[in-house]
Scaffold this motif. Sequence first.
Motif, PDB file in Angstrom:
ATOM      1  N   ALA A 209      -8.975   4.276  32.663  1.00  0.00           N
ATOM      2  CA  ALA A 209      -8.370   4.225  31.332  1.00  0.00           C
ATOM      3  C   ALA A 209      -7.370   5.358  31.145  1.00  0.00           C
ATOM      4  O   ALA A 209      -6.255   5.144  30.639  1.00  0.00           O
ATOM      5  CB  ALA A 209      -9.454   4.284  30.260  1.00  0.00           C
ATOM      6  N   LEU A 213      -3.298   5.135  30.662  1.00  0.00           N
ATOM      7  CA  LEU A 213      -2.652   5.792  29.523  1.00  0.00           C
ATOM      8  C   LEU A 213      -1.568   6.754  29.993  1.00  0.00           C
ATOM      9  O   LEU A 213      -0.473   6.803  29.412  1.00  0.00           O
ATOM     10  CB  LEU A 213      -3.697   6.530  28.685  1.00  0.00           C
ATOM     11  CG  LEU A 213      -3.182   7.302  27.464  1.00  0.00           C
ATOM     12  CD1 LEU A 213      -2.487   6.360  26.479  1.00  0.00           C
ATOM     13  CD2 LEU A 213      -4.324   8.048  26.775  1.00  0.00           C
ATOM     14  N   ASN A 233       2.963   0.169  21.987  1.00  0.00           N
ATOM     15  CA  ASN A 233       1.511   0.219  22.139  1.00  0.00           C
ATOM     16  C   ASN A 233       1.084  -0.165  23.541  1.00  0.00           C
ATOM     17  O   ASN A 233       1.702  -1.009  24.187  1.00  0.00           O
ATOM     18  CB  ASN A 233       0.853  -0.731  21.127  1.00  0.00           C
ATOM     19  CG  ASN A 233      -0.538  -0.281  20.751  1.00  0.00           C
ATOM     20  OD1 ASN A 233      -0.781   0.904  20.580  1.00  0.00           O
ATOM     21  ND2 ASN A 233      -1.443  -1.217  20.644  1.00  0.00           N
ATOM     22  N   GLU A 235      -1.389  -2.156  25.632  1.00  0.00           N
ATOM     23  CA  GLU A 235      -2.331  -3.262  25.465  1.00  0.00           C
ATOM     24  C   GLU A 235      -2.574  -3.966  26.797  1.00  0.00           C
ATOM     25  O   GLU A 235      -2.799  -5.177  26.843  1.00  0.00           O
ATOM     26  CB  GLU A 235      -1.808  -4.253  24.415  1.00  0.00           C
ATOM     27  CG  GLU A 235      -1.607  -3.629  23.042  1.00  0.00           C
ATOM     28  CD  GLU A 235      -1.155  -4.626  21.990  1.00  0.00           C
ATOM     29  OE1 GLU A 235      -1.689  -5.752  21.974  1.00  0.00           O
ATOM     30  OE2 GLU A 235      -0.267  -4.272  21.183  1.00  0.00           O
ATOM     31  N   TRP A 239      -7.172  -1.299  28.270  1.00  0.00           N
ATOM     32  CA  TRP A 239      -6.765  -1.154  26.875  1.00  0.00           C
ATOM     33  C   TRP A 239      -6.548  -2.506  26.192  1.00  0.00           C
ATOM     34  O   TRP A 239      -6.382  -2.560  24.982  1.00  0.00           O
ATOM     35  CB  TRP A 239      -5.497  -0.307  26.783  1.00  0.00           C
ATOM     36  CG  TRP A 239      -5.715   1.074  27.314  1.00  0.00           C
ATOM     37  CD1 TRP A 239      -5.701   1.457  28.622  1.00  0.00           C
ATOM     38  CD2 TRP A 239      -6.020   2.247  26.569  1.00  0.00           C
ATOM     39  NE1 TRP A 239      -5.971   2.792  28.744  1.00  0.00           N
ATOM     40  CE2 TRP A 239      -6.171   3.307  27.492  1.00  0.00           C
ATOM     41  CE3 TRP A 239      -6.157   2.507  25.209  1.00  0.00           C
ATOM     42  CZ2 TRP A 239      -6.465   4.606  27.099  1.00  0.00           C
ATOM     43  CZ3 TRP A 239      -6.447   3.815  24.818  1.00  0.00           C
ATOM     44  CH2 TRP A 239      -6.597   4.831  25.752  1.00  0.00           C
ATOM     45  N   ARG A 240      -6.586  -3.576  26.963  1.00  0.00           N
ATOM     46  CA  ARG A 240      -6.502  -4.912  26.383  1.00  0.00           C
ATOM     47  C   ARG A 240      -7.832  -5.312  25.739  1.00  0.00           C
ATOM     48  O   ARG A 240      -7.864  -6.121  24.810  1.00  0.00           O
ATOM     49  CB  ARG A 240      -6.133  -5.924  27.471  1.00  0.00           C
ATOM     50  CG  ARG A 240      -6.091  -7.362  26.989  1.00  0.00           C
ATOM     51  CD  ARG A 240      -5.639  -8.311  28.083  1.00  0.00           C
ATOM     52  NE  ARG A 240      -5.666  -9.697  27.614  1.00  0.00           N
ATOM     53  CZ  ARG A 240      -4.722 -10.254  26.873  1.00  0.00           C
ATOM     54  NH1 ARG A 240      -3.659  -9.554  26.531  1.00  0.00           N
ATOM     55  NH2 ARG A 240      -4.832 -11.513  26.476  1.00  0.00           N
ATOM     56  N   ARG A 243      -9.801  -0.421  22.176  1.00  0.00           N
ATOM     57  CA  ARG A 243      -8.736   0.513  21.800  1.00  0.00           C
ATOM     58  C   ARG A 243      -8.926   1.910  22.377  1.00  0.00           C
ATOM     59  O   ARG A 243      -7.977   2.693  22.429  1.00  0.00           O
ATOM     60  CB  ARG A 243      -8.635   0.589  20.264  1.00  0.00           C
ATOM     61  CG  ARG A 243      -8.428  -0.765  19.598  1.00  0.00           C
ATOM     62  CD  ARG A 243      -7.862  -0.646  18.207  1.00  0.00           C
ATOM     63  NE  ARG A 243      -8.675   0.037  17.243  1.00  0.00           N
ATOM     64  CZ  ARG A 243      -9.557  -0.546  16.432  1.00  0.00           C
ATOM     65  NH1 ARG A 243      -9.790  -1.854  16.524  1.00  0.00           N
ATOM     66  NH2 ARG A 243     -10.223   0.160  15.537  1.00  0.00           N
ATOM     67  N   HIS A 244     -10.141   2.219  22.801  1.00  0.00           N
ATOM     68  CA  HIS A 244     -10.414   3.560  23.341  1.00  0.00           C
ATOM     69  C   HIS A 244     -11.356   3.480  24.550  1.00  0.00           C
ATOM     70  O   HIS A 244     -12.475   4.006  24.519  1.00  0.00           O
ATOM     71  CB  HIS A 244     -11.022   4.453  22.252  1.00  0.00           C
ATOM     72  CG  HIS A 244     -10.174   4.592  21.039  1.00  0.00           C
ATOM     73  ND1 HIS A 244      -9.120   5.474  20.955  1.00  0.00           N
ATOM     74  CD2 HIS A 244     -10.192   3.929  19.854  1.00  0.00           C
ATOM     75  CE1 HIS A 244      -8.533   5.362  19.777  1.00  0.00           C
ATOM     76  NE2 HIS A 244      -9.166   4.434  19.089  1.00  0.00           N
ATOM     77  N   ASN A 246     -11.209   5.042  27.307  1.00  0.00           N
ATOM     78  CA  ASN A 246     -11.504   6.379  27.849  1.00  0.00           C
ATOM     79  C   ASN A 246     -12.663   7.024  27.098  1.00  0.00           C
ATOM     80  O   ASN A 246     -13.535   7.663  27.702  1.00  0.00           O
ATOM     81  CB  ASN A 246     -10.264   7.269  27.812  1.00  0.00           C
ATOM     82  CG  ASN A 246      -9.568   7.271  26.463  1.00  0.00           C
ATOM     83  OD1 ASN A 246      -9.861   6.468  25.568  1.00  0.00           O
ATOM     84  ND2 ASN A 246      -8.632   8.194  26.281  1.00  0.00           N
ATOM     85  N   TYR A 304      -2.905  -4.385  16.604  1.00  0.00           N
ATOM     86  CA  TYR A 304      -3.839  -4.044  17.691  1.00  0.00           C
ATOM     87  C   TYR A 304      -5.234  -3.786  17.131  1.00  0.00           C
ATOM     88  O   TYR A 304      -6.243  -4.237  17.696  1.00  0.00           O
ATOM     89  CB  TYR A 304      -3.296  -2.811  18.408  1.00  0.00           C
ATOM     90  CG  TYR A 304      -4.049  -2.373  19.641  1.00  0.00           C
ATOM     91  CD1 TYR A 304      -4.339  -3.251  20.678  1.00  0.00           C
ATOM     92  CD2 TYR A 304      -4.421  -1.032  19.781  1.00  0.00           C
ATOM     93  CE1 TYR A 304      -4.995  -2.813  21.820  1.00  0.00           C
ATOM     94  CE2 TYR A 304      -5.071  -0.587  20.918  1.00  0.00           C
ATOM     95  CZ  TYR A 304      -5.366  -1.486  21.935  1.00  0.00           C
ATOM     96  OH  TYR A 304      -6.015  -1.045  23.066  1.00  0.00           O
ATOM     97  N   THR A 308      -8.453  -6.089  18.489  1.00  0.00           N
ATOM     98  CA  THR A 308      -9.091  -5.448  19.642  1.00  0.00           C
ATOM     99  C   THR A 308     -10.276  -4.575  19.220  1.00  0.00           C
ATOM    100  O   THR A 308     -10.186  -3.825  18.241  1.00  0.00           O
ATOM    101  CB  THR A 308      -8.058  -4.581  20.402  1.00  0.00           C
ATOM    102  OG1 THR A 308      -6.869  -5.347  20.621  1.00  0.00           O
ATOM    103  CG2 THR A 308      -8.610  -4.141  21.750  1.00  0.00           C
TER     104      THR A 308
END
Length: 325
Positions: A209, A213, A233, A235, A239-240, A243-244, A246, A304, A308
């Motif tokens: 992740a 990023l 963004n 995505e 990340w698809r 949203r986080h 990581n 997003y 998501t």
Amino acid sequence: MAKGSSSNVNSLKNGVIALLVPLPSILFYLCFLSNCGGGGCSSGLWKWCYHHPLLLVNALFFLNVNLLFWLISLVQSSHWMIDLYWTLIPVVLVHYFASHPLAEYNELRSWVVVALTWIWSTRLSHNYLRREGWQLGAREDWRFTDMRQQYGRNWWWVSFFAVYLSQQVFLMGVCVPLYVVHSVKEELKLWDLVAIFMCVSGIGMAYFADTQLHEFVSRNRKLKMSGKAMVPNLEEGLWRYCRHPNYFGEQLWWWGVGILGWGLGVGWSPVGSLLNTMCLAYVTKLVEARMVKQHYRAEAYRQYQKTTSVWIPWFRKSLYKQKNM
């Protein structure tokens, strides 16, 4: 002097400071081991250190991290060093717990836990340095900068509690299971395998992740320098699906560590993991509020958010379905 040369000199200076700053605790602990390594402690101070391993490490943390780091931050007007040492302190702690004269543990479990802690630390340290352009002390965490503006003249003393004392609570909390692992001598159990799987999965997910990023940010930086419109963004990849990812990977790691202690009969071991999750929930809120304040990505990020999952990876929702509900 050129700007690049000045940055390199400052980075080198900060690197020397970062190497020297833990020496008081390290030298004190080595003196303690030389006096009590065999279990016999003559003086009152060494005897207290021998019988109170958790109190000792907390005292060293308070004096060497909270107090000394804070004083250095006042001189430098920056709290950059605590971010670097967040990635290193768990490694120091796991070796402290394993080497203390009262330590008692299963060697295979200890070896696995020490190795995993090193892998976790290497991943997070690499990500920190990569994100900072391989410069030490170039900037402090944006959250500290925001708090500096919020508290104004009072920040010099508020920072001791907000940046350092709070870090002791979180770091010592999440690392308590590392102490449990080195204070209980039992054979490996099924829960150890579950915990190890979670730890490895968390490290792997956080690595991929953060790499995705980093690549996204690097591409956007090049687009901006060439005068082209930036992609609003990320995505793609992990990340698809949330949203986080990581943050989710980091939570998997710490909950895995918590389960290691819980599986050894210490039911409150995951309390630190719970505190860490609550902290990340607050950080997530801050990060997302910051995203929607950036005009070029605000609308895309709101979309997003609607489609998501926040943390747990899952299939995306359809905006068309939402509009027709």
